[in-house]
Design a protein around this motif. Sequence first.
Motif, PDB file in Angstrom:
ATOM      1  N   MET A  31       0.864  -1.181   0.000  1.00  0.00           N
ATOM      2  CA  MET A  31       0.000   0.000   0.000  1.00  0.00           C
ATOM      3  C   MET A  31       0.896   1.225   0.000  1.00  0.00           C
ATOM      4  SD  MET A  31      -2.785  -0.748   2.950  1.00  0.00           S
ATOM      5  CE  MET A  31      -3.438  -2.381   3.167  1.00  0.00           C
ATOM      6  N   LYS A  32       0.599   2.164  -0.875  1.00  0.00           N
ATOM      7  CA  LYS A  32       1.269   3.454  -0.857  1.00  0.00           C
ATOM      8  C   LYS A  32       0.601   4.312   0.215  1.00  0.00           C
ATOM      9  CE  LYS A  32       4.050   4.322  -3.532  1.00  0.00           C
ATOM     10  NZ  LYS A  32       5.493   4.093  -3.385  1.00  0.00           N
ATOM     11  N   LYS A  33       1.260   5.381   0.622  1.00  0.00           N
ATOM     12  CA  LYS A  33       0.716   6.308   1.608  1.00  0.00           C
ATOM     13  C   LYS A  33      -0.721   6.674   1.223  1.00  0.00           C
ATOM     14  CE  LYS A  33       1.385  10.956   3.402  1.00  0.00           C
ATOM     15  NZ  LYS A  33       2.240  12.146   3.405  1.00  0.00           N
ATOM     16  N   GLY A  34      -1.634   6.601   2.206  1.00  0.00           N
ATOM     17  CA  GLY A  34      -3.016   6.964   1.923  1.00  0.00           C
ATOM     18  C   GLY A  34      -3.988   6.368   2.919  1.00  0.00           C
ATOM     19  N   GLU A  35      -5.283   6.567   2.623  1.00  0.00           N
ATOM     20  CA  GLU A  35      -6.367   6.023   3.434  1.00  0.00           C
ATOM     21  C   GLU A  35      -7.264   5.200   2.524  1.00  0.00           C
ATOM     22  OE1 GLU A  35      -8.349   9.271   5.347  1.00  0.00           O
ATOM     23  OE2 GLU A  35      -6.591   9.784   6.558  1.00  0.00           O
ATOM     24  N   TYR A  36      -7.647   3.997   3.007  1.00  0.00           N
ATOM     25  CA  TYR A  36      -8.395   3.070   2.172  1.00  0.00           C
ATOM     26  C   TYR A  36      -9.462   2.350   2.995  1.00  0.00           C
ATOM     27  CZ  TYR A  36      -3.987   3.794  -0.279  1.00  0.00           C
ATOM     28  OH  TYR A  36      -2.893   4.362  -0.866  1.00  0.00           O
ATOM     29  N   ARG A  37     -10.543   1.958   2.319  1.00  0.00           N
ATOM     30  CA  ARG A  37     -11.586   1.144   2.955  1.00  0.00           C
ATOM     31  C   ARG A  37     -11.698  -0.158   2.157  1.00  0.00           C
ATOM     32  NH1 ARG A  37     -17.404   2.543   5.367  1.00  0.00           N
ATOM     33  NH2 ARG A  37     -15.993   2.900   7.106  1.00  0.00           N
ATOM     34  N   PHE A  38     -11.645  -1.274   2.887  1.00  0.00           N
ATOM     35  CA  PHE A  38     -11.755  -2.601   2.284  1.00  0.00           C
ATOM     36  C   PHE A  38     -12.980  -3.317   2.830  1.00  0.00           C
ATOM     37  CE2 PHE A  38      -7.228  -1.616   2.188  1.00  0.00           C
ATOM     38  CZ  PHE A  38      -6.902  -1.922   0.880  1.00  0.00           C
ATOM     39  N   SER A  39     -13.507  -4.238   2.041  1.00  0.00           N
ATOM     40  CA  SER A  39     -14.595  -5.112   2.475  1.00  0.00           C
ATOM     41  C   SER A  39     -14.076  -6.534   2.501  1.00  0.00           C
ATOM     42  CB  SER A  39     -15.776  -5.017   1.512  1.00  0.00           C
ATOM     43  OG  SER A  39     -16.307  -3.715   1.530  1.00  0.00           O
ATOM     44  N   ALA A  40     -14.500  -7.291   3.497  1.00  0.00           N
ATOM     45  CA  ALA A  40     -14.076  -8.683   3.630  1.00  0.00           C
ATOM     46  C   ALA A  40     -15.292  -9.589   3.435  1.00  0.00           C
ATOM     47  CB  ALA A  40     -13.464  -8.920   5.007  1.00  0.00           C
ATOM     48  N   SER A  41     -15.288 -10.355   2.356  1.00  0.00           N
ATOM     49  CA  SER A  41     -16.403 -11.272   2.123  1.00  0.00           C
ATOM     50  C   SER A  41     -16.212 -12.577   2.895  1.00  0.00           C
ATOM     51  CB  SER A  41     -16.566 -11.549   0.625  1.00  0.00           C
ATOM     52  OG  SER A  41     -15.369 -12.068   0.091  1.00  0.00           O
ATOM     53  N   SER A  42     -14.957 -12.906   3.214  1.00  0.00           N
ATOM     54  CA  SER A  42     -14.651 -14.084   4.038  1.00  0.00           C
ATOM     55  C   SER A  42     -13.738 -13.619   5.168  1.00  0.00           C
ATOM     56  CB  SER A  42     -13.963 -15.155   3.192  1.00  0.00           C
ATOM     57  OG  SER A  42     -12.737 -14.685   2.697  1.00  0.00           O
ATOM     58  N   PRO A  43     -13.563 -14.433   6.213  1.00  0.00           N
ATOM     59  CA  PRO A  43     -12.655 -14.030   7.300  1.00  0.00           C
ATOM     60  C   PRO A  43     -11.235 -13.830   6.757  1.00  0.00           C
ATOM     61  CG  PRO A  43     -13.899 -15.985   7.915  1.00  0.00           C
ATOM     62  CD  PRO A  43     -14.159 -15.739   6.456  1.00  0.00           C
ATOM     63  N   GLY A  76     -17.942 -10.399   6.019  1.00  0.00           N
ATOM     64  CA  GLY A  76     -19.098  -9.542   5.858  1.00  0.00           C
ATOM     65  C   GLY A  76     -18.963  -8.169   6.485  1.00  0.00           C
ATOM     66  N   THR A  77     -17.733  -7.735   6.742  1.00  0.00           N
ATOM     67  CA  THR A  77     -17.519  -6.424   7.352  1.00  0.00           C
ATOM     68  C   THR A  77     -16.589  -5.585   6.465  1.00  0.00           C
ATOM     69  OG1 THR A  77     -15.594  -7.120   8.647  1.00  0.00           O
ATOM     70  CG2 THR A  77     -17.757  -7.367   9.684  1.00  0.00           C
ATOM     71  N   SER A  78     -16.545  -4.303   6.760  1.00  0.00           N
ATOM     72  CA  SER A  78     -15.603  -3.390   6.116  1.00  0.00           C
ATOM     73  C   SER A  78     -14.644  -2.878   7.174  1.00  0.00           C
ATOM     74  CB  SER A  78     -16.343  -2.207   5.488  1.00  0.00           C
ATOM     75  OG  SER A  78     -17.152  -2.640   4.426  1.00  0.00           O
ATOM     76  N   PHE A  79     -13.470  -2.442   6.739  1.00  0.00           N
ATOM     77  CA  PHE A  79     -12.513  -1.874   7.675  1.00  0.00           C
ATOM     78  C   PHE A  79     -11.722  -0.781   6.968  1.00  0.00           C
ATOM     79  CE2 PHE A  79     -10.465  -5.407   5.615  1.00  0.00           C
ATOM     80  CZ  PHE A  79      -9.126  -5.083   5.486  1.00  0.00           C
ATOM     81  N   ASP A  80     -11.269   0.191   7.761  1.00  0.00           N
ATOM     82  CA  ASP A  80     -10.515   1.324   7.238  1.00  0.00           C
ATOM     83  C   ASP A  80      -9.053   1.193   7.642  1.00  0.00           C
ATOM     84  OD1 ASP A  80     -12.702   2.932   6.101  1.00  0.00           O
ATOM     85  OD2 ASP A  80     -13.393   3.023   8.160  1.00  0.00           O
ATOM     86  N   VAL A  81      -8.170   1.607   6.730  1.00  0.00           N
ATOM     87  CA  VAL A  81      -6.735   1.611   7.026  1.00  0.00           C
ATOM     88  C   VAL A  81      -6.145   2.941   6.588  1.00  0.00           C
ATOM     89  CG1 VAL A  81      -6.532  -0.897   6.784  1.00  0.00           C
ATOM     90  CG2 VAL A  81      -6.029   0.569   4.837  1.00  0.00           C
ATOM     91  N   SER A  82      -5.045   3.305   7.237  1.00  0.00           N
ATOM     92  CA  SER A  82      -4.330   4.528   6.905  1.00  0.00           C
ATOM     93  C   SER A  82      -2.842   4.278   7.117  1.00  0.00           C
ATOM     94  CB  SER A  82      -4.821   5.667   7.809  1.00  0.00           C
ATOM     95  OG  SER A  82      -4.077   6.840   7.576  1.00  0.00           O
ATOM     96  N   CYS A  83      -2.027   4.779   6.191  1.00  0.00           N
ATOM     97  CA  CYS A  83      -0.576   4.641   6.369  1.00  0.00           C
ATOM     98  C   CYS A  83       0.112   5.909   5.885  1.00  0.00           C
ATOM     99  CB  CYS A  83      -0.038   3.408   5.653  1.00  0.00           C
ATOM    100  SG  CYS A  83      -0.510   3.214   3.930  1.00  0.00           S
ATOM    101  N   ASP A  84       1.143   6.318   6.632  1.00  0.00           N
ATOM    102  CA  ASP A  84       1.914   7.517   6.295  1.00  0.00           C
ATOM    103  C   ASP A  84       3.091   7.202   5.381  1.00  0.00           C
ATOM    104  OD1 ASP A  84       0.256   9.164   7.815  1.00  0.00           O
ATOM    105  OD2 ASP A  84       1.447   8.862   9.627  1.00  0.00           O
ATOM    106  N   ASN A  85       3.430   5.931   5.267  1.00  0.00           N
ATOM    107  CA  ASN A  85       4.506   5.456   4.410  1.00  0.00           C
ATOM    108  C   ASN A  85       4.068   4.132   3.800  1.00  0.00           C
ATOM    109  OD1 ASN A  85       6.782   7.424   4.990  1.00  0.00           O
ATOM    110  ND2 ASN A  85       6.285   6.746   7.060  1.00  0.00           N
TER     111      ASN A  85
END
Length: 94
Positions: A31-43, A76-85
Amino acid sequence: MSDITHNVYFEGKVQSLGLQTDKGKATVGVMKKGEYRFSASSPEKMVIISGILDVQLQEGKWVKYAAQGEFDVPAGTSFDVSCDNDVAYICYYG
């Protein structure tokens, strides 16, 4: 032997390669620097390889994960991630 798949998300800022491991299906990505939202269809089990990833699971608190840190994402959930590098990770699918 299965093929290696190449996944591209967020205009190329997140990319991963899919493979079969002794733990089952997985992706290794960056992942490059940024903020992203992912969805998980399976664990999913995410393991950080390098860098620091801030993660918010199911509207919970933000938690920092550094190299060798890991977290589980329920199906079945979504999660947010953020990275500075740049961050490298491996994700195992259950």
